[in-house]
Every structure is written in C-alpha cells, then in structure tokens.
Design an enzyme around this catalytic site. Structure first.
Site, PDB file in Angstrom:
ATOM      1  N   GLU A 443      -8.082  -3.171   4.606  1.00  0.00           N
ATOM      2  CA  GLU A 443      -7.547  -3.288   5.962  1.00  0.00           C
ATOM      3  C   GLU A 443      -8.455  -2.661   7.009  1.00  0.00           C
ATOM      4  OE1 GLU A 443      -3.623  -1.524   6.082  1.00  0.00           O
ATOM      5  OE2 GLU A 443      -4.204   0.126   4.781  1.00  0.00           O
ATOM      6  N   CYS A 514      -0.931  -9.044   2.080  1.00  0.00           N
ATOM      7  CA  CYS A 514       0.420  -8.521   2.312  1.00  0.00           C
ATOM      8  C   CYS A 514       0.701  -8.272   3.786  1.00  0.00           C
ATOM      9  CB  CYS A 514       0.674  -7.263   1.488  1.00  0.00           C
ATOM     10  SG  CYS A 514      -0.421  -5.901   1.917  1.00  0.00           S
TER      11      CYS A 514
END
Ligand code: PEP
Ligand code: MG
Length: 583
Positions: A443, A514
């Site tokens: 991320e 996700c």
C-alpha cells in the site's frame, strides 16, 4: 416551485425518492440572555444536567446498537463520549455562566464557537473532521437544553410518510445516523462531508443512497420538498417534474429487481466464462461481521481490520485489549468461518484511525507513526497481538497480514517478533499453527516498486489500494477538497497494481486486492485482466462482483487490459475501459 439539481460527492450507491426532512442545527434557535446573580447556580445545574443527559443518550445508543450495526459506529459514539467528558466541553461552559452570567445555551455556544475557531486555524484535514465531532456534541447538548429533538419525528404522519423520508442536514453525526436507520429513512443529503467522512462510511456500510459535500443544500431545500438522490452520480434533484420522477421510479424498481436476482448467486462458484476460478473474500471489522460474510458466500475473510478491537474502549478497564480478549475475538472469527481462511491484519492505527483520541496528533498523520511503524515502536503491545492471533490459529486457518511495510528491515524485524511470539507460546505450551502464512499489505509505492524484497521473505501479498492511491497521487483520502483527484485509473496506479499482481503470479505467491476497488464492479474486468484472482470487499458488494466475473471471458479481456497498461492518456484509458465493459 421550479425543479433544480444539486451536485455533490457520491458516497453510497442507489436511488432514493422521498420528502425532505430538514435537520436544522440547533444553534440557530438559541436564546441569548444574562442570568440574575441568584440564578447562576441553577443555570449551571441546568447545563450540567443536559450534559449528563447526553451521556446517558450516548450510552443508550451504544447499548441498543443492533448486532448487525456497522462496527465503526461504536467507535464513533465513543469519540463523542470522550469529547463530552473533556473539561473544555463539560466544565468550561459552566465557568462562562459563573463569570459572564450567560444563559446555559449561550455559554455552551460561546465555548463551542471558540473551539471551532481554533480548529479553523489548523490546516489539517484530520483535525477539521474532529471539529465536526465537537460541533455535533455541542448540538446534542443544545438539543437537550432547548427541548428540541435530534431524532426523527415519530410516525404521526403514518408509516407511509416516514418510510419515504430523506434526511437533509448541514451535517449528520454517525450516532444520529443509527437512529435514522431504525426509522427506515431512505437516503440522506448533507452540506458537509467527503468520500471518507464518518457519516459517509456509515451510509456505505448500511447500503443507503447518499450524497454529501452538497455545499448549501440544507438552505436551498425546504421541508417536505420532493427529493431524488442519485447516489451513483452524487446528484440531488429537488421538486422533480413528474416525468423525471417517473423515470427515477422505474430505475429504482429495476435496481431492486436486479438485487433480488443477485441473491440467487450466493452458492454459485465464482468462475469466469473461460473456466478461471476466482476467490471472493470478505473485509470485516469485528468477528460479528463473519455471519454477513458467510451469508454472502465469501470463501474466506481477506481482511480483518483488527484495529477496530482497539478502538472505542471508553469505559473499559484497559486502553488496550488483553491477549485473552484478543484471542477470543480472533478465535470467534475463525470458528464462525467454519474452516474458511481468515486473514487477520495486525493493528493499523494512526492517520485517520488514532488509537487514543486524547493523544497528540502527528503533524501529518497519514505519513506518521502508523500501522507497522507504530507496532515496531511498541513491541510489547505487538507481541501481545501476535500471540493472540497465533493462539487462534489452533482453531482454524489464519493468515497473518502486516500493514504499511516499506523497508526490508521492517519485514525482518516483524518476522523476528513473530518468531519471538512463537517461542513464548512454545514455552507456555500453547498450541498454534507453526507454519502460519505471513503476508504484506502492498500500500506504499515503495513496496510495490521493491517486490523481490517482499516475495523473498513472505508467503502472500494483499494490495491496499485505498492507501496505495493516496500515497501514489499524494491525495489525502479523507480530504473532500481533493476527492476529485483520487483516481484508481491514474496510469501510475495502474502500473503499480499490474506489476504487483504479475510479479506475485510469476513468483507463485498469492496476491489479493483488499482496497475499495475490489468491490467496484466497474473495475472487476480490469483487475481480472491484470491477473488478479483474489478480491476482498465488504460482503454487500460480493454478489454484484460475482455476477461480473460469471459474465467475463479473460481471453477477451486480456488484450484490452494490455492496451490500457500501455496508455498514458486518460481519454484513451477511458475508451478502453468502455470497450472492456461492452465485451
Ligand atoms: C487499503 O489501504 O486499501 C486498505 C484495505 O486498508 P485501510 O482502508 O484499512 O487503510
Ligand atoms: Mg490501508
């Protein structure tokens, strides 16, 4: 009155049609007068009693939280309780009554206005959102003082009327949202708020059409006006012409029929037309969310945001959940998933999810001591969580997911701590999965650009696009002023995504997405074409994504996605995206 249209930020999908119910800020009706000397203590008592009543109200809301309420709500209510307990809100206005002889409402408003002005001077998006929380708490106290209700009117106009009511307000606190839900309101419109404001998050989890950031909608819309919310476009149509109303009713009915049809796909395996099997997993915040995940047919939990166990702990003995408390929660989730894997992400606090609201906020919290950085700085706390997760792995398959990694030494330190936690459990003769898979959230762009470091050390990857987009494009995900720049189709984001998925596949290690884009059906084919085979999302989105997968042929998608990945111009990417949808 002539019909007019307002444009804001779409935060929760669907169409809502109903009559406007305006919620005016209580502050507008406040009386201002000076209290006689011998009445001062009585006036202080009146304000103290109102504050105590709001405490009670919050406790009642807490207790009555339905089992299926979004887990964020408890945390939001706790923030308000904390603010209410702070002397700057609960004591200072009493002093103003005593020293300046203002009436209770005036004293409270004076203090809230002053606090609000202080917040205005700070140019920090996170703190700006906290200002709204303070205003909402102030409004609650004022409502008790003035006797006006923050709650929806009782159904005196009959069930029919309340069943089609749209809340229009300057701002709505998450706690109030919960009461609206019980009243079966069909949508909401607010002047304030960004894509990721608390109220927007709750609306999305509740699956209620909503548009926020509508500037002065609460002034332009009148009580009982007919209102249409187009939650996909962020558009609100006031007093629509009959023909427009009819069109939207038709679209709404169509959506309802589509939703019903989707329910039939629960047990259908997610396999593309060319025979490729895809894993659809659920994102959860608390173990109780597992029943929703099972109902939607999720093949596992792809992201358990464990930080929600650490938030909203007002009134509990300890600020942090103990090892046993955590173990119970993780075990509960694993047992509820009946043998399907549960990916538990270790504590991701910081940024817009501070552990303790009382703590000093970092200058730039999204870039601060967040997630794994915080855990490595607090090894005892981290070890406690790791032991709890490991112990739960004796009851079913668990994957251990680490957020915000960007340096190799962070991975090494984390793995060392995991080994230490395992050794402690062995010494204590406690059972756990010795070979528990450990993975990293990808991320931060730095992680996506140095994947070999991750692949060498870890068992799987999960791409957190919410943050990957934030950090790649330098856009604060909670700041509505830059929300229009938050674009998953920016070529830089696409490159990082595609590289991560392809590199994982080549190395033979599982890669999931996700972040919110995994649940966006407009992006399903793009992700399939990049090679993604694991999607993790809110359970409410799972069946729509499954439908998209069932109708997709990867052999046709791939060439178009390759073209998208060679494009740099937004227009060319948009054109290919359209062709992808039309396949
Ligand atoms: C993400 O960043 O995409 C993610 C899934 O984690 P969070 O939204 O909790 O930061
Ligand atoms: Mg994240």
């Amino acid at each position: 009155m002539a019909s007019f249209t307002l444009h804001g930020i779409p935060v929760s999908r669907g169409i809502a049609i109903g009559r406007a119910h305006l919620l005016k800020p209580a502050a507008l009706d406040v009386k201002h007068y000076l209290v006689a000397e011998d009445q001062i203590e009585a006036e202080v008592q009146r304000l103290s009693a109102a504050i105590a009543k709001v405490h009670e109200e919050l406790q009642v809301i807490w207790k009555e939280l339905p089992a299926d309420a979004p887990s964020e709500l408890g945390a939001f209510i706790d923030v308000h309780a904390l603010i209410l307990s702070d002397p700057i809100v609960s004591e200072q206005p009493l002093e103003i009554i005593r020293t300046r002889h203002y009436n209770a409402e005036w004293a409270l408003l004076t203090q809230i206005d002053q606090l609000s002005a202080q917040f205005d001077e700070i140019e920090d998006a996170y703190l700006r959102e906290r200002k709204q929380d303070i205003l909402q708490v102030g409004e609650r106290i004022l409502n008790v003082l003035t006797g006006s209700a923050t709650q929806m009117p009782r159904t005196s106009q009959g069930e029919e009327a309340s069943a089609h009511m749209i809340v229009v307000a300057h701002d709505i606190s998450p706690a109030d949202m919960l009461q609206f839900r019980d009243r079966a309101f069909v949508g909401f419109v607010t002047d304030l708020g960004g894509q990721n404001s608390h109220t927007a998050i709750v609306a999305r989890s509740l699956d209620i059409p909503a548009a926020v950031g509508m500037a002065n909608a609460s002034e332009l819309i009148s009580q009982d006006d007919w209102v249409i919310i187009d939650g996909d476009a962020g558009v609100v149509i006031v007093d629509p012409a009959p023909v427009v109303l009819e069109q939207y009713r038709e679209s709404q009915n169509k959506l309802l029929r589509e939703r019903k049809k989707l329910g039939k796909l629960k047990k259908t395996p997610a396999i593309t037309m060319d025979g490729t099997s895809v894993h659809l997993l659920a994102n959860i915040e608390l173990p109780e969310d597992c029943s929703g995940a099972m109902d939607a047919g999720a093949v596992g939990v792809g992201l358990f945001r464990s930080e929600f166990l650490f938030m909203g702990r007002t009134g509990q003995k300890s600020r942090l959940p103990s090892e046993d408390e955590q173990f119970e929660s993780y075990r509960k989730a694993v047992v509820a998933m009946k043998g399907r894997p549960v990916t538990i992400r270790t504590l991701d606090v910081g940024a817009d999810k501070p552990l303790d609201k009382g703590e000093e906020t970092a200058l730039n919290p999204a870039l601060g001591l967040r997630a794994i950085r915080y855990c490595l700085a607090e090894p005892q706390m981290f070890l406690t969580q790791l032991r709890a997760i490991l112990r739960a792995s004796a009851y079913g398959p668990i994957n251990l997911l680490i957020p915000m990694l960007s340096h190799a030494f962070e991975i090494d330190q984390t793995l060392l701590l995991i080994e230490q936690a395992k050794a402690q459990l062995r010494d204590a003769k406690k059972k756990f999965d010795q070979a528990i898979p450990v993975g990293a959230m990808i991320e931060i762009p730095a992680a996506a650009l140095t994947l070999p470091l991750f692949i060498k050390r870890l068992n799987f990857l999960s791409i957190g696009t919410n943050d990957l987009i934030q950090y790649t494009l330098a856009i604060d995900r909670v700041d509505h002023e830059v929300a229009h720049l938050y674009n998953p189709l920016h070529p830089a984001v696409l490159q990082l995504l595609a590289t991560t998925i392809a590199t994982g596949a080549k190395a033979g290690i599982p890669v999931a997405v996700c972040g919110e884009i995994a649940g966006d059906t407009k992006l399903t084919r793009l992700l399939l074409g990049m090679g993604l085979r694991e999607f993790s999302m809110h359970p409410a989105q799972l069946l729509a994504v499954k439908q998209e997968i069932l109708g997709s042929d990867i052999t046709l998608i791939e060439p178009l996605v390759k073209k998208i990945l060679r494009s740099y111009e937004a227009a060319s990417i948009a054109e290919s995206m359209e062709r992808l949808q039309a396949l």
